[in-house]
Scaffold this active site. Structure first.
Site, mmCIF file in Angstrom:
data_model
loop_
_atom_site.group_PDB
_atom_site.id
_atom_site.type_symbol
_atom_site.label_atom_id
_atom_site.label_comp_id
_atom_site.label_asym_id
_atom_site.label_seq_id
_atom_site.Cartn_x
_atom_site.Cartn_y
_atom_site.Cartn_z
ATOM 1 N N GLU A 127 0.628 -1.684 0.325
ATOM 2 C CA GLU A 127 -0.175 0.102 0.363
ATOM 3 C C GLU A 127 0.396 1.432 0.074
ATOM 4 O OE1 GLU A 127 -3.031 0.490 2.902
ATOM 5 O OE2 GLU A 127 -3.512 2.110 2.819
ATOM 6 N N GLY A 268 3.425 2.563 10.878
ATOM 7 C CA GLY A 268 2.531 2.043 12.034
ATOM 8 C C GLY A 268 2.649 0.205 11.753
ATOM 9 N N ALA A 269 1.617 0.090 10.952
ATOM 10 C CA ALA A 269 0.909 -1.519 10.650
ATOM 11 C C ALA A 269 0.689 -0.952 9.571
ATOM 12 C CB ALA A 269 0.673 -1.910 11.557
ATOM 13 N N GLU A 271 -2.544 -4.188 7.028
ATOM 14 C CA GLU A 271 -3.113 -5.319 7.416
ATOM 15 C C GLU A 271 -4.006 -6.076 6.183
ATOM 16 O OE1 GLU A 271 -4.021 -1.919 6.179
ATOM 17 O OE2 GLU A 271 -5.369 -1.775 4.850
ATOM 18 N N ASN A 272 -2.714 -6.623 5.468
ATOM 19 C CA ASN A 272 -2.450 -7.559 4.369
ATOM 20 C C ASN A 272 -3.964 -8.609 4.544
ATOM 21 O OD1 ASN A 272 0.003 -6.313 3.454
ATOM 22 N ND2 ASN A 272 1.436 -6.963 4.853
ATOM 23 N N HIS A 304 -6.982 -2.209 15.445
ATOM 24 C CA HIS A 304 -7.097 -1.620 13.322
ATOM 25 C C HIS A 304 -6.785 -2.311 12.739
ATOM 26 C CE1 HIS A 304 -6.841 2.065 11.748
ATOM 27 N NE2 HIS A 304 -6.260 1.332 10.397
ATOM 28 N N GLU A 305 -5.789 -2.928 12.021
ATOM 29 C CA GLU A 305 -5.122 -3.111 11.900
ATOM 30 C C GLU A 305 -6.527 -4.537 11.397
ATOM 31 O OE1 GLU A 305 -3.349 -2.481 9.305
ATOM 32 O OE2 GLU A 305 -2.431 -1.108 11.144
ATOM 33 N N HIS A 308 -9.725 -3.658 10.049
ATOM 34 C CA HIS A 308 -9.440 -3.486 8.547
ATOM 35 C C HIS A 308 -9.977 -5.102 8.056
ATOM 36 C CE1 HIS A 308 -8.083 0.207 7.754
ATOM 37 N NE2 HIS A 308 -6.998 -0.275 8.316
ATOM 38 N N GLU A 327 -10.218 4.287 6.497
ATOM 39 C CA GLU A 327 -9.161 3.943 7.224
ATOM 40 C C GLU A 327 -9.788 5.122 8.339
ATOM 41 O OE1 GLU A 327 -6.490 3.309 7.831
ATOM 42 O OE2 GLU A 327 -6.087 2.467 6.402
HETATM 43 ZN ZN ZN Z 1 -5.732 1.463 8.773
#
Ligand code: ZN
Length: 883
Positions: A127, A268-269, A271-272, A304-305, A308, A327
């Site tokens: 991304e 930060g991270a 979400e794959n 959060h991830e 997603h 987001e």
């Molecule tokens: Zn996100």
């Protein structure tokens, strides 16, 4: 590196893709310098597009090795390949199979986009537009394909091989020392959610039973030896999975969910699907290595991830203009999760502080943009506080306006209607309009108009008529490209508080409804007349921060003091103290600059004392109430001709006055909050530590000699990172002689742990004294520092630029010069990180004239660089543009 000024991408130009990809089979043979990628795409014409169209695939720095269509190599004249594109002018107008072979060099990938190496681990970040650095592909989110990924690697170098989905095969490649794994993801997804990992990794494993009874394996992969620092992330993951079932009816859908922690990561991270890749900072934690704030961040980001998976992955974005669709919504969801896991008022106050510190500043400057932008040059620069945090506020306003039941109905309809699709913001909002039978046309302005609305509220009471009149007026300031604005729908949580601290019943004279304590301001100006009001009330407005606005109300100091003590809405109790403190600080900055004596405000000191003494309040709330507005908050309130030194002095003086006035109470509370039980990271215990450390900090701010000794003692004796770090921070920022020994000791203890070294770097970068610039420059040569690692850069240079107002904004311009040098060094290697850094200069126009000229010159020097990345070039162009 790109040097061209790219053409802008416009929302208005969106067209559906000409070609769809039904499946992609990837065969990736990992090698440090030459990884071979074979991709087989099953392609078909898009029935929604106009045929016939050429096939154009995106690339970024790729080398094409071989190309076949339906098994036949293409002749030279049948296609055109450059590093950045692959075009087949006349493909068959029917489904076909395209096989593409490319070779990429992960070791040379310093941008950390596409396939790269973090240490010896292979990993990916796709991304927004990283997949095109792996293979040629229609790299846009509305092309959703089913992925099957075969990874092959040297068994000794990369014993662990991971990709999205479920593992379907694995084994050795006989006689080669290599092995392979095949992963299949049955859910169609856009290319930005592709992920692959290969390396020597340890893991912890747990299991989760979904509410329909499916068993899911959970794994967190880390550097071997760090497995014991994953327990909290795993615990947070399981709580997040349960919460999403209960709060949103969302269940996990694959057999396995994996998190991989890597140390070199731009964000930060990520979400794959089924394989989240994390900056290790947001996974690794133990009481001895992580602070309470770290634990809270890990909980929020893991959640959060994970969230997603439904808001982002199952339903993705049609195009990058819709970024807030995934987001903003997912930030809202993780904020709600944290509020349920912790304390709702404390969470809300923390979120609003963050929103004001980052988004309000962005909204007031040259980088202001709508939650859904209409145009971009570089999408990487739109992962902003506006898209994320204001995007979350917009979703929250839907809930405030429609009520929780209608909100849930709208979410359910969204999941039912758009599962498996690439959706738009309009489609999302239409679900709420349909579910609640509401007209949300005017509401859509929150997505298209930038700028923070200002609402002026004037209340007056007529005792004879028993009537309270509230006049409201809204204005939205001009922002780049948007000189004039339409009035917005502004939901205002409202209470009229009586003498006894209870809300008076709300009856509006003209019969307009106040639903769930919320009135909606929809016109430029409106008056609300409340009848049967038997006493003069104190209005409590924008309760719970129901709208992301700047509120200007004609409340007296006495009324604010009353609200600080009695408002039934905890957010507005906190807000009342902040408003009182901000008024005083703004006055005192002006006084300092004109040589006048600063004002004292015994009412504020008493209000703080009353909150400290109120045994019904949770410690975390008291800690927030005692935390004065930050230097950036004061600067934002002043708005122009900013002198950071005067702001710092005014704030330091007030901190000292608070510490002096409440010294006995702080010392007593500090003592009572001392805890001898083992550390636990939960919110209640974290709140007690937060308050205890605020007491200590304010005592030291008053330069109480015994307090400095107390801090030095706490530093030495602490059995957890929170208390040790708090004591070190208090000593360091106050510049007492005990500082040097404590900083040396800290490095001696933790020098071999990069994440803890980041705390040490950041602390030194935030010291508000003139020697800091030289200290920071020297630290860039320290063996623990590396320009190639984004965490180190953010800890040292990022903290200096974003969190040290006086030293970054030195009157001699040295702070700006240093940042320019860093950006020059970073930009060719990692443009994303460089662009974030130069954005620290975005508020240059509000500075006093000397600093403003120096900051502008610094930006112009960057703009004049012969070759600049598109990321950094875009930020400096916009920062300098005449608005
Ligand atoms: Zn996100």
């Amino acid at each position: 590196m790109r040097t061209e000024q790219a053409l802008p991408v416009r929302l208005a130009d969106y067209r559906p893709p000409d070609w769809l990809v039904e499946t992609i089979e990837l065969d990736v043979s990992l090698d440090p310098k030459a990884t071979r990628v074979r991709a087989a795409l099953q392609i078909k014409p898009n029935p929604k597009a106009e045929a016939p169209a050429p096939l154009m695939l995106d690339g970024d720095g790729l080398t094409l090795v071989a190309l076949k269509l339906d098994g036949e190599p293409l002749a030279a004249g049948q296609y055109a390949a450059t590093p950045d594109s692959l075009t087949i002018a006349q493909p068959p107008q029917k489904p076909f199979r395209l096989e593409i072979e490319t070779v990429v060099d992960p070791s040379a990938n310093t941008r950390l986009m596409g396939l790269y190496r973090s240490g010896a681990t292979y990993c990916t970040q796709c991304e927004a537009e990283g997949f095109r650095r792996i293979t040629f592909f229609p790299d846009r989110p509305d092309v959703m394909a089913v992925y099957t990924t075969r990874i092959e690697a040297d068994q000794a170098d990369a014993p662990v091989l991971l990709a999205n989905g479920n593992l379907v095969a694995s084994g050795e490649v006989p006689g080669s020392g290599r092995h392979f794994a095949v992963w299949h993801d049955p859910f169609p997804k856009p290319s930005y959610l592709f992920a692959l990992v290969g390396g020597k990794l340890g893991f912890v494993e747990d299991r989760f039973r979904t509410r329909s009874g499916r068993e899911v394996v959970l794994r967190i992969y880390v550097e071997p030896g760090k497995e014991d620092r994953c327990f909290y992330a795993m615990d947070a993951l399981k709580r997040a999975m349960r919460w999403d079932e209960e709060a949103f009816g969302r269940e996990y859908d694959l057999d396995i969910f994996m998190i991989v922690a890597v140390s070199d990561f731009n964000m930060g991270a990520m979400e794959n699907k089924g394989l989240n890749v994390f900056n290790d900072k947001y996974v690794l934690a133990s009481p001895a290595t992580a602070t309470d704030a770290d634990f809270a961040h890990i909980e929020a980001i893991v959640a959060h991830e994970y969230f997603h998976n439904w808001t982002g992955n199952r339903i993705t974005c049609r195009d990058w203009f819709q970024l807030c669709l995934k987001e903003g919504l997912t930030v809202f969801r993780d904020q709600e999760f944290s509020a349920d896991q912790r304390s709702r008022p404390v969470e809300r106050i923390s979120d609003v502080r963050g929103l004001r510190a980052h988004q309000f500043v962005e909204d007031a400057g040259p980088l202001a943009h709508p939650v859904r932008p209409a145009l971009y040059h570089e999408i990487n620069n739109f992962y902003t506080a506006t898209v994320y945090e204001k995007g979350a506020e917009v979703v929250r306003m839907l809930e405030v306006l429609l009520g929780p039941e209608n909100f849930r109905k709208g979410m359910d309809l969204y999941f039912a209607r758009h599962d498996g699709e690439a959706a738009t913001v309009d489609e999302f909002v239409r679900c709420f309009a349909d579910a609640a039978g509401a007209d949300l046309a005017q509401f859509m302005l929150w997505y298209s108009q930038a700028g923070t609305p200002e609402v002026v509220a004037v209340g007056s009471y007529d005792a004879g008529a028993k009537v309270y009149r509230l006049d409201l007026a809204q204005t939205i300031p001009p922002t780049p490209g948007q000189p004039a604005k339409e009035p917005m729908v502004i939901p205002l949580g409202l209470g009229l508080v009586g003498r006894d601290g209870r809300d008076l019943p709300l009856r509006v004279a003209d019969g307009r409804k106040i639903e769930h304590g919320v009135l909606a301001l929809t016109k430029p100006a409106e008056t609300f007349v409340f009848t049967d009001i038997g006493e003069a009330p104190v209005p409590s407005l924008n309760r719970g921060f129901s709208a992301p606005i700047k509120l200007v109300a004609n409340l007296t100091a006495d009324q604010l003091t009353f609200l600080a003590a009695r408002d039934p809405d905890p957010f507005n109790r906190w807000q009342a103290v902040q408003t009182l403190a901000t008024r005083l600080l703004v006055d005192n900055v002006a006084a300092l600059r004109s040589g006048a004596a600063p004002r004292r405000d015994p009412g504020l000191l008493d209000a703080l004392g009353a909150i400290l003494a109120d045994g019904t309040l949770e410690p975390a709330f008291v800690a927030l109430a005692l935390t004065l507005p930050g230097e950036a908050d004061i600067a934002r309130e002043i708005g122009r001709d900013i002198d950071p030194d005067a702001i710092f002095s005014a704030r330091a003086a007030l901190r000292a006055a608070v510490g002096e006035h409440l010294a006995a109470e702080f010392a007593e509370r500090y003592r009572r909050l001392t805890d001898t039980r083992p550390y636990r990271p939960d919110a209640e215990n974290a709140g007690r530590r937060a308050l205890r450390n605020v007491c200590l900090d304010l005592l030291v701010a008053a330069r109480r000699p015994n307090a400095i000794a107390l801090a030095a003692g706490q530093y030495q004796s602490a059995d957890n990172m929170t208390d040790r770090m708090a004591a070190l921070s208090t000593l360091s920022l106050c510049g007492v002689p005990e500082r040097a020994a404590a900083l040396d000791d800290f490095y001696a203890r933790y020098g071999d742990d990069p994440l803890i070294v980041d705390k040490w770097l950041g602390l030194q970068a935030s010291i508000p004294e003139s020697a800091t610039l030289d200290r920071v420059k020297a630290l860039t040569a320290h063996p623990a520092f590396s320009m190639a690692n984004p965490n180190r850069v953010r800890a040292l240079i990022g903290t200096f630029a974003m969190a040290n107002q006086t030293q970054f904004n030195r009157a001699d311009g040295g702070g700006y010069d240093f940042i320019v040098e860093c950006v020059r060094a970073l930009d060719p290697k990692n443009p994303q990180v460089a662009a974030r850094l130069i954005a620290a200069l975005k508020s240059w126009r509000v500075l006093e004239p000397t600093r403003r000229a120096l900051a502008e010159a610094a930006l112009r020097r960057v703009a004049g660089e012969a070759s600049l990345s598109r990321d950094t070039g875009d930020i400096v162009q916009r920062a300098l543009a005449e608005s």
